[in-house]
Design an enzyme around this catalytic site. Sequence first.
Site, PDB file in Angstrom:
ATOM      1  N   ASN A  26      35.496  34.710  33.684  1.00 44.79           N
ATOM      2  CA  ASN A  26      36.731  35.250  34.248  1.00 44.79           C
ATOM      3  C   ASN A  26      37.773  34.135  34.378  1.00 44.79           C
ATOM      4  OD1 ASN A  26      36.033  33.752  36.533  1.00 44.79           O
ATOM      5  ND2 ASN A  26      35.299  35.520  37.680  1.00 44.79           N
ATOM      6  N   ASP A 220      29.603  46.311  33.667  1.00 48.48           N
ATOM      7  CA  ASP A 220      29.984  45.218  34.552  1.00 48.48           C
ATOM      8  C   ASP A 220      31.488  44.965  34.489  1.00 48.48           C
ATOM      9  OD1 ASP A 220      29.161  42.805  36.248  1.00 48.48           O
ATOM     10  OD2 ASP A 220      30.249  41.853  34.603  1.00 48.48           O
TER      11      ASP A 220
END
Length: 347
Positions: A26, A220
């Site tokens: 991320n 996810d």
Amino acid sequence: MSEPGAAGPSPAAIQVSRIMRPDDANIAGNVHGGTILKMIEEAGAIISTRHCNSQAGEACVAALARVERTDFLSPMCIGEVANVSAEITYTSRHSVEVQVNVMSENILTGAKKLTNKATLWYVPLSLKNVNKVLEVPPIQYARKEQEDEGKKRYEEQKLDRLETKQRNGDVMLPVINPDRQTKEPHTVGYSQSSLIHLVGPSDCTLLGFVHGGVTMKLMDEVAGIVAARHCKTNIVTASVDAINFHEKIKKGCVITVSGRMTFTSNKSMEIEVFVDADPFVDEPRERYRAVSAFFTYVSLSKEGKPLPVPQLLTETEDEKRRFEEGKGRYLQTKAKRQAQMQQAAQQ
């Protein structure tokens, strides 16, 4: 990892390693939980498929049927190496249990730490007839207790799969372009999110069905979007409750992955994720529920410290019911973790 010893020439354990790249993580540099789940499933698929083809007979591919609850014990970062170790720990007549450990390695210092432990269940499907489940070569156990414990785990997951299938008729309408300005922040509707994906050849096994790891990665991603919209901070996967693969997803299907917030504690969020498939290529049929699971996320500061999670605002009776059910799962998991810590302290 312990080595029960497998019958035939198949290995008792394997290890898969890969360095974590920027596209695995991320914006804060933490590796996506879905990336780790995908690697876990790939290792499980390799060892279980090898084992199921270790004796003379019909060729097959091991298909993922279930992933037990998986905790993310420590975050992994860009530049670290993920070392995924898998071994077969139990076999029934038609299924294989694979236990997986994930270690992160800093290749500059050599420091290693355990980041994940997972248990996966596979079934061997014939290459000639995808609807035919083949028999699994038995493994040899070092102790009778290993077989007894494995059989107990097998019966427990079998019962849980039946219970999950019975409550799997819940409907979640996909939300593609919602008008969030009309919705109150921290409500279920404000953060609810969906992703639509066309299943291509690169997503699939030799049989033309989606890899379980591909599906888990998409789940996810959606759960992470829901959590980020709710908190508006950096978020990471803390755990995934058992993931049940109810039906296979074929190449050419359009899948809709939908997630919604169900429960929040002071420091965690539970997100329910459904995967629905539309098989309109080759053999048209009604949309069906393929996979379902609960993901738990935590909110982190820029320094990686846990942050309080905004309380979920429930509006409808269904949302209130799901909140109470999520609270029950949260308290049950918390009590189980405390019991395990006490047991470990006494040993």
